[in-house]
Enzyme design. Sequence first.
Site, PDB file in Angstrom:
ATOM      1  N   LYS A  83      17.344  -5.760 -49.724  1.00 54.23           N
ATOM      2  CA  LYS A  83      18.788  -5.480 -49.622  1.00 54.23           C
ATOM      3  C   LYS A  83      19.356  -5.656 -48.219  1.00 54.23           C
ATOM      4  O   LYS A  83      20.519  -5.997 -48.061  1.00 54.23           O
ATOM      5  CB  LYS A  83      19.089  -4.071 -50.126  1.00 54.23           C
ATOM      6  CG  LYS A  83      18.918  -3.928 -51.624  1.00 54.23           C
ATOM      7  CD  LYS A  83      19.360  -2.563 -52.074  1.00 54.23           C
ATOM      8  CE  LYS A  83      18.995  -2.327 -53.517  1.00 54.23           C
ATOM      9  NZ  LYS A  83      19.408  -1.004 -53.981  1.00 54.23           N
ATOM     10  N   ASP A 119      25.938  -0.323 -55.274  1.00 51.56           N
ATOM     11  CA  ASP A 119      25.185   0.938 -55.376  1.00 51.56           C
ATOM     12  C   ASP A 119      26.091   2.161 -55.176  1.00 51.56           C
ATOM     13  O   ASP A 119      26.032   3.118 -55.942  1.00 51.56           O
ATOM     14  CB  ASP A 119      24.060   0.978 -54.326  1.00 51.56           C
ATOM     15  CG  ASP A 119      22.846   0.167 -54.749  1.00 51.56           C
ATOM     16  OD1 ASP A 119      22.678  -0.088 -55.958  1.00 51.56           O
ATOM     17  OD2 ASP A 119      22.051  -0.208 -53.867  1.00 51.56           O
TER      18      ASP A 119
HETATM   19  P1  NAP Z   1      13.936   2.686 -48.512  1.00 55.34           P
HETATM   20  O1  NAP Z   1      15.021   1.954 -47.794  1.00 55.34           O
HETATM   21  O2  NAP Z   1      12.531   2.255 -48.343  1.00 55.34           O
HETATM   22  O3  NAP Z   1      14.059   4.239 -48.050  1.00 55.34           O
HETATM   23  C1  NAP Z   1      13.083   5.190 -48.380  1.00 55.34           C
HETATM   24  C2  NAP Z   1      13.531   6.576 -47.935  1.00 55.34           C
HETATM   25  O4  NAP Z   1      12.547   7.521 -48.366  1.00 55.34           O
HETATM   26  C3  NAP Z   1      13.655   6.722 -46.414  1.00 55.34           C
HETATM   27  O5  NAP Z   1      14.710   7.599 -46.146  1.00 55.34           O
HETATM   28  C4  NAP Z   1      12.301   7.352 -46.040  1.00 55.34           C
HETATM   29  O6  NAP Z   1      12.347   8.104 -44.848  1.00 55.34           O
HETATM   30  C5  NAP Z   1      12.101   8.275 -47.225  1.00 55.34           C
HETATM   31  N1  NAP Z   1      10.697   8.629 -47.417  1.00 55.34           N
HETATM   32  C6  NAP Z   1       9.695   7.798 -47.829  1.00 55.34           C
HETATM   33  N2  NAP Z   1       8.530   8.492 -47.898  1.00 55.34           N
HETATM   34  C7  NAP Z   1       8.817   9.763 -47.536  1.00 55.34           C
HETATM   35  C8  NAP Z   1       8.031  10.948 -47.376  1.00 55.34           C
HETATM   36  N3  NAP Z   1       6.717  10.964 -47.658  1.00 55.34           N
HETATM   37  N4  NAP Z   1       8.656  12.079 -46.967  1.00 55.34           N
HETATM   38  C9  NAP Z   1       9.981  12.087 -46.705  1.00 55.34           C
HETATM   39  N5  NAP Z   1      10.783  10.993 -46.827  1.00 55.34           N
HETATM   40  C10 NAP Z   1      10.195   9.846 -47.218  1.00 55.34           C
HETATM   41  O7  NAP Z   1      14.190   2.700 -50.080  1.00 55.34           O
HETATM   42  P2  NAP Z   1      15.602   2.690 -50.869  1.00 55.34           P
HETATM   43  O8  NAP Z   1      15.896   1.334 -51.341  1.00 55.34           O
HETATM   44  O9  NAP Z   1      16.607   3.416 -50.054  1.00 55.34           O
HETATM   45  O10 NAP Z   1      15.209   3.556 -52.156  1.00 55.34           O
HETATM   46  C11 NAP Z   1      15.132   4.966 -52.052  1.00 55.34           C
HETATM   47  C12 NAP Z   1      15.097   5.585 -53.440  1.00 55.34           C
HETATM   48  O11 NAP Z   1      16.300   5.310 -54.125  1.00 55.34           O
HETATM   49  C13 NAP Z   1      13.958   5.056 -54.290  1.00 55.34           C
HETATM   50  O12 NAP Z   1      13.343   6.146 -54.924  1.00 55.34           O
HETATM   51  C14 NAP Z   1      14.659   4.160 -55.306  1.00 55.34           C
HETATM   52  O13 NAP Z   1      13.978   4.186 -56.557  1.00 55.34           O
HETATM   53  C15 NAP Z   1      16.019   4.839 -55.430  1.00 55.34           C
HETATM   54  N6  NAP Z   1      17.091   3.904 -55.858  1.00 55.34           N
HETATM   55  C16 NAP Z   1      17.632   4.048 -57.105  1.00 55.34           C
HETATM   56  C17 NAP Z   1      18.646   3.198 -57.518  1.00 55.34           C
HETATM   57  C18 NAP Z   1      19.256   3.373 -58.893  1.00 55.34           C
HETATM   58  O14 NAP Z   1      20.009   2.493 -59.332  1.00 55.34           O
HETATM   59  N7  NAP Z   1      18.981   4.448 -59.583  1.00 55.34           N
HETATM   60  C19 NAP Z   1      19.130   2.189 -56.677  1.00 55.34           C
HETATM   61  C20 NAP Z   1      18.564   2.074 -55.409  1.00 55.34           C
HETATM   62  C21 NAP Z   1      17.536   2.933 -55.007  1.00 55.34           C
HETATM   63  P3  NAP Z   1      12.062   7.420 -43.411  1.00 55.34           P
HETATM   64  O15 NAP Z   1      13.368   6.823 -42.988  1.00 55.34           O
HETATM   65  O16 NAP Z   1      11.621   8.521 -42.554  1.00 55.34           O
HETATM   66  O17 NAP Z   1      11.003   6.376 -43.634  1.00 55.34           O
END
Ligand code: NAP
Length: 299
Positions: A83, A119
């Site tokens: 993204k 989103d």
């Molecule tokens: P991303 O950019 O990789 O971000 C991941 C986030 O999770 C970051 O804030 C990261 O913190 C945090 N994180 C990861 N491991 C962690 C841990 N062990 N403890 C605390 N924080 C942790 O991913 P994303 O695209 O934003 O996606 C995030 C979530 O949103 C996913 O679960 C995804 O399935 C969901 N999502 C859903 C939809 C939908 O349509 N329903 C759409 C988009 C995303 P750091 O910054 O510290 O690494």
Amino acid sequence: MAVPHQYTLETLDQIDRSIPAYAVLGDPITHSLSPAMHNAAFQKLGIPGRYVRIQVPVERLPELVEKMRTFPFLGWNCTVPHKFEMMNLCNELNSSARAGMSVNTVKNEKGKLIGSSTDGKGWVHAIREDFNKEVRDLRVLIVGIGGAGTALANQAWSEGSSKVLLLNRTFEKAQALAQKLSTNSRQGIRALAWDKSVLAKELEGIDLIVNATSIGLKPDDPSVLDSELIQSHHLVYDTIYKETALLKAAKEAGAKTANGLSMLLHQGALAFSIWNPVAPLDEVTEVMRSALQEAFKKS
Ligand code: NAP
């Protein structure tokens, strides 16, 4: 022979060129439910189009996008981890992509790539549907300031929420976003330290808690927040589309809950209407809802 629904850079040339093509790009991508939703909408609304998955690692994304620009792809979605990178590959970004700092939808206008993000708006529709509330009327805590969390925090703030609190494992990311969005005239957006006593106090003044971390994706993941922090007046939304430990804890606390299936649905319907503006959004949403529910049951 069955028509394949998943391609790579190497197999893309095999795609049927007689029908306008659309896709979702990711790595991994096999789990994506987007083809079920979009193909149902093309079929039921009588619009020619076929939507496939494309598996591509981030280092080969530019090569794939160059191919799709001249190929019969009229549009595509992208998911993790593309993204952010997709922003750099578009010729133009609309306001939703600039505000959300990411692109999940690309429209290919004769080789000119226009990037948007559905989103944030999709999530607003989801909150309206699941909780019968407008995001702008809620004080919001976003947990996780990655791609999704950044888009949601931006959306809540631009909708006019009076308080948007940002909580992230890497504090500096939340702090940088809060500083970027805060202005002299509006200062209700802040980054919080991940500290139980700070959170207990701050959560008293929060209506909506959103998990936008990846904690909960694995079946044995713990709740992203300590269960004692959740109170019965909270609305708790998990962007992950299943019953996570957070949602279980929230239910036990008497809070209202919803999972990310609604956000997936609404971001998809909004993307479809960017590519096919004549299709009525309500109709697209209902067709996609049935297809998504069915695909989800089978997944
Ligand atoms: P991303 O950019 O990789 O971000 C991941 C986030 O999770 C970051 O804030 C990261 O913190 C945090 N994180 C990861 N491991 C962690 C841990 N062990 N403890 C605390 N924080 C942790 O991913 P994303 O695209 O934003 O996606 C995030 C979530 O949103 C996913 O679960 C995804 O399935 C969901 N999502 C859903 C939809 C939908 O349509 N329903 C759409 C988009 C995303 P750091 O910054 O510290 O690494």
